[in-house]
Write a protein that holds these residues in place. Structure first.
Motif, short mmCIF file in Angstrom:
data_model
loop_
_atom_site.label_atom_id
_atom_site.label_comp_id
_atom_site.label_asym_id
_atom_site.label_seq_id
_atom_site.Cartn_x
_atom_site.Cartn_y
_atom_site.Cartn_z
N VAL A 90 0.87 -1.17 0.00
CA VAL A 90 0.00 0.00 0.00
C VAL A 90 0.91 1.22 0.00
CG1 VAL A 90 -1.86 1.20 1.20
CG2 VAL A 90 -1.71 -1.29 1.33
N THR A 91 0.61 2.20 -0.82
CA THR A 91 1.52 3.33 -0.97
C THR A 91 0.83 4.66 -0.68
OG1 THR A 91 0.99 3.67 -3.30
CG2 THR A 91 2.74 2.08 -2.80
N THR A 92 1.64 5.71 -0.76
CA THR A 92 1.13 7.06 -0.55
C THR A 92 -0.05 7.35 -1.49
OG1 THR A 92 3.44 7.64 -0.15
CG2 THR A 92 1.89 9.46 -0.28
N ALA A 93 -0.02 6.76 -2.68
CA ALA A 93 -1.10 7.00 -3.65
C ALA A 93 -2.45 6.59 -3.08
CB ALA A 93 -0.82 6.25 -4.95
N GLU A 94 -2.51 5.39 -2.47
CA GLU A 94 -3.79 4.92 -1.90
C GLU A 94 -4.17 5.74 -0.67
OE1 GLU A 94 -1.35 2.29 -2.53
OE2 GLU A 94 -2.25 2.24 -4.52
N VAL A 95 -3.16 6.09 0.11
CA VAL A 95 -3.41 6.88 1.32
C VAL A 95 -4.07 8.20 0.96
CG1 VAL A 95 -2.26 8.16 3.18
CG2 VAL A 95 -1.58 5.80 2.68
N ILE A 96 -3.52 8.85 -0.08
CA ILE A 96 -4.04 10.15 -0.50
C ILE A 96 -5.38 9.99 -1.21
CG2 ILE A 96 -3.62 12.14 -2.00
CD1 ILE A 96 -0.68 11.90 -1.34
N LYS A 97 -5.53 8.89 -1.92
CA LYS A 97 -6.80 8.67 -2.62
C LYS A 97 -7.94 8.57 -1.60
CE LYS A 97 -8.88 5.97 -6.29
NZ LYS A 97 -8.75 4.80 -7.15
N SER A 98 -7.68 7.87 -0.50
CA SER A 98 -8.70 7.70 0.53
C SER A 98 -8.86 8.99 1.36
CB SER A 98 -8.32 6.53 1.45
OG SER A 98 -8.99 6.65 2.68
N GLY A 99 -7.77 9.38 2.00
CA GLY A 99 -7.81 10.58 2.83
C GLY A 99 -8.66 10.44 4.08
N GLU A 100 -9.09 9.22 4.40
CA GLU A 100 -9.88 9.02 5.62
C GLU A 100 -9.00 9.25 6.85
OE1 GLU A 100 -13.16 8.34 6.08
OE2 GLU A 100 -13.30 8.69 3.93
N PRO A 101 -9.56 9.84 7.91
CA PRO A 101 -8.74 10.09 9.10
C PRO A 101 -8.05 8.82 9.61
CG PRO A 101 -10.84 11.19 9.29
CD PRO A 101 -10.92 10.34 8.05
N GLY A 102 -6.72 8.89 9.72
CA GLY A 102 -5.95 7.79 10.31
C GLY A 102 -5.59 6.66 9.36
N VAL A 103 -6.08 6.71 8.12
CA VAL A 103 -5.91 5.56 7.21
C VAL A 103 -4.44 5.29 6.86
CG1 VAL A 103 -6.10 6.71 4.95
CG2 VAL A 103 -7.06 4.41 5.26
N ALA A 104 -3.59 6.30 7.06
CA ALA A 104 -2.16 6.12 6.74
C ALA A 104 -1.55 4.97 7.54
CB ALA A 104 -1.39 7.42 7.00
N ALA A 105 -2.12 4.68 8.70
CA ALA A 105 -1.58 3.59 9.53
C ALA A 105 -1.54 2.27 8.77
CB ALA A 105 -2.43 3.44 10.80
N ASP A 106 -2.49 2.08 7.86
CA ASP A 106 -2.57 0.82 7.10
C ASP A 106 -1.45 0.69 6.06
OD1 ASP A 106 -4.85 0.38 8.50
OD2 ASP A 106 -6.22 0.97 6.89
N ALA A 107 -0.78 1.79 5.75
CA ALA A 107 0.25 1.77 4.70
C ALA A 107 1.67 1.74 5.28
CB ALA A 107 0.08 2.99 3.80
N ILE A 108 1.78 1.84 6.61
CA ILE A 108 3.11 1.93 7.22
C ILE A 108 3.76 0.56 7.30
CG2 ILE A 108 4.33 2.45 9.37
CD1 ILE A 108 2.24 4.68 9.89
N VAL A 109 5.00 0.48 6.77
CA VAL A 109 5.79 -0.77 6.87
C VAL A 109 7.18 -0.39 7.38
CG1 VAL A 109 4.60 -2.08 5.06
CG2 VAL A 109 6.49 -0.56 4.44
N PRO A 110 7.90 -1.35 7.97
CA PRO A 110 9.29 -1.04 8.34
C PRO A 110 10.09 -0.75 7.08
CG PRO A 110 8.57 -3.14 9.31
CD PRO A 110 7.52 -2.73 8.32
N CYS A 111 11.10 0.13 7.18
CA CYS A 111 11.95 0.35 6.00
C CYS A 111 12.68 -0.96 5.72
CB CYS A 111 12.90 1.51 6.22
SG CYS A 111 14.33 1.14 7.26
N GLY A 112 13.27 -1.06 4.54
CA GLY A 112 13.90 -2.32 4.16
C GLY A 112 15.34 -2.46 4.63
N TRP A 113 15.84 -1.50 5.40
CA TRP A 113 17.20 -1.59 5.92
C TRP A 113 17.24 -2.55 7.11
CZ3 TRP A 113 18.32 4.41 6.23
CH2 TRP A 113 18.51 4.90 4.92
N GLY A 114 18.43 -3.06 7.40
CA GLY A 114 18.58 -3.98 8.52
C GLY A 114 18.98 -3.28 9.81
N GLY A 115 19.40 -4.08 10.79
CA GLY A 115 19.89 -3.56 12.06
C GLY A 115 18.85 -2.76 12.81
N ILE A 116 19.31 -1.73 13.52
CA ILE A 116 18.37 -0.92 14.33
C ILE A 116 17.35 -0.19 13.44
CG2 ILE A 116 19.92 -0.49 16.30
CD1 ILE A 116 20.19 2.43 14.98
#
Ligand SMILES: Nc1ncnc2c1ncn2[C@@H]1O[C@H](COP(=O)(O)OP(=O)(O)OP(=O)(O)O)[C@@H](O)[C@H]1O
Ligand SMILES: [Mg+2]
Length: 270
Positions: free
Chosen positions: A64-90
């Protein structure tokens, strides 16, 4: 007016290729090194930041990307698009991302739709409260998508490549943010132009030294932060999609540079 517990910072410049995405990626890493929890939001259809931070768009495994987040714009919906970055370690624990992909372009045609500019701000409501910083990577434009990011941000930072056009692009970005009418129209009167960060500064070029010297009179001495030098290790890390820390000792100088920038952000954006 967007209210968030996270300090929201948008990096921008009307000109392309000035080091905006490089700054967001490396400052995110430095903030994480300082113990901060960071959310980065890729608001550029080029999606350079997403790839560099290990979240390239993959057709077979779409996110899920910024495009869907902005398309919806529902309050708080960005939480559904958040993933850990692909880097390792901390970084896997401390940096999350809302990635982007090319079809974020399709949101630009919605610029005239009532309320469209405020959609990311609404979508982030409550979604980034658990972070210390939310960093937005903008496209090289003052158009709709940049305004969508600025409508959600508290602070605007210009990355200033010390060339004639780089300084002009940064001035246009500053002037856009400083204009009360623009801020009111974005529903974000508290947005503050916080800093001009000289970026990709080549110490061998007299022209760069000249432009860096001119910045305090243009932006105000208190707003001109320490320069980010141009170093091949930054480009190499970006090209490989790795954090600077994974490039070993040759990244030490630049890690110190971004550490100082992160510490200044922690201090000034308290
Ligand atoms: N400090 C630096 N030293 C050397 N190369 C850098 C530095 N910062 C960024 N770069 C490289 O320079 C190029 C342009 O930088 P970057 O992509 O960060 O700019 P941008 O302003 O985000 O571009 P765009 O406007 O296309 O989004 C990239 O190849 C990047 O890896
Ligand atoms: Mg970029």
């Amino acid at each position: 007016m967007p209210k968030s517990k996270s300090k929201r910072v948008a990096g921008g410049n009307n000109k392309g290729g000035v080091g905006k995405s490089g700054w967001v990626a490396n400052v995110a890493a430095a903030l994480a090194d300082e113990g901060c929890k960071v959310l980065v939001v890729d608001v550029d259809p080029q999606a350079n930041l997403s790839r560099r931070m290990g979240r390239p768009y993959r057709k077979e495994k779409p996110l899920v990307t910024t495009a869907e987040v902005i398309k919806s714009g529902e309050p708080g919906v960005a939480a559904d698009a958040i993933v850990p970055c692909g880097w390792g370690g901390i970084y896997a624990q401390r940096i999350d991302i809302i990635p982007s992909r090319f079809d974020l372009e399709n949101r630009i045609s919605e610029a005239a739709v009532i309320g469209a500019r405020g959609r990311l701000a609404r979508a982030l409501q409550g979604a980034d409260d658990g972070y210390d910083f939310t960093l937005f990577d903008c496209q090289p434009s003052l158009g709709h998508l940049t305004q969508v990011a600025l409508a959600a941000a508290r602070y605007a930072v210009a990355l200033v490549e010390p060339e004639y056009d780089g300084v002009e692009g940064a001035v246009r970005f500053r002037d856009f943010v400083a204009d009360e009418v623009n801020r009111t129209e974005m529903g974000n009167p508290e947005l503050t132009f916080a800093a001009a960060v000289p970026s990709m500064v080549d110490g061998r070029l007299a022209a760069h030294a000249h432009h860096v010297q001119s910045l305090p009179s243009i932006f105000g001495a208190d707003k001109v932060w320490d320069s980010i030098p141009a170093r091949s290790v930054v480009k190499d890390a970006a090209d490989e999609g790795l954090p600077l820390a994974e490039l070993g000792s040759r990244s030490a100088e630049m890690r110190e540079v971004y550490k100082a920038a992160a510490q200044r952000m922690i201090k000034e954006f308290a």
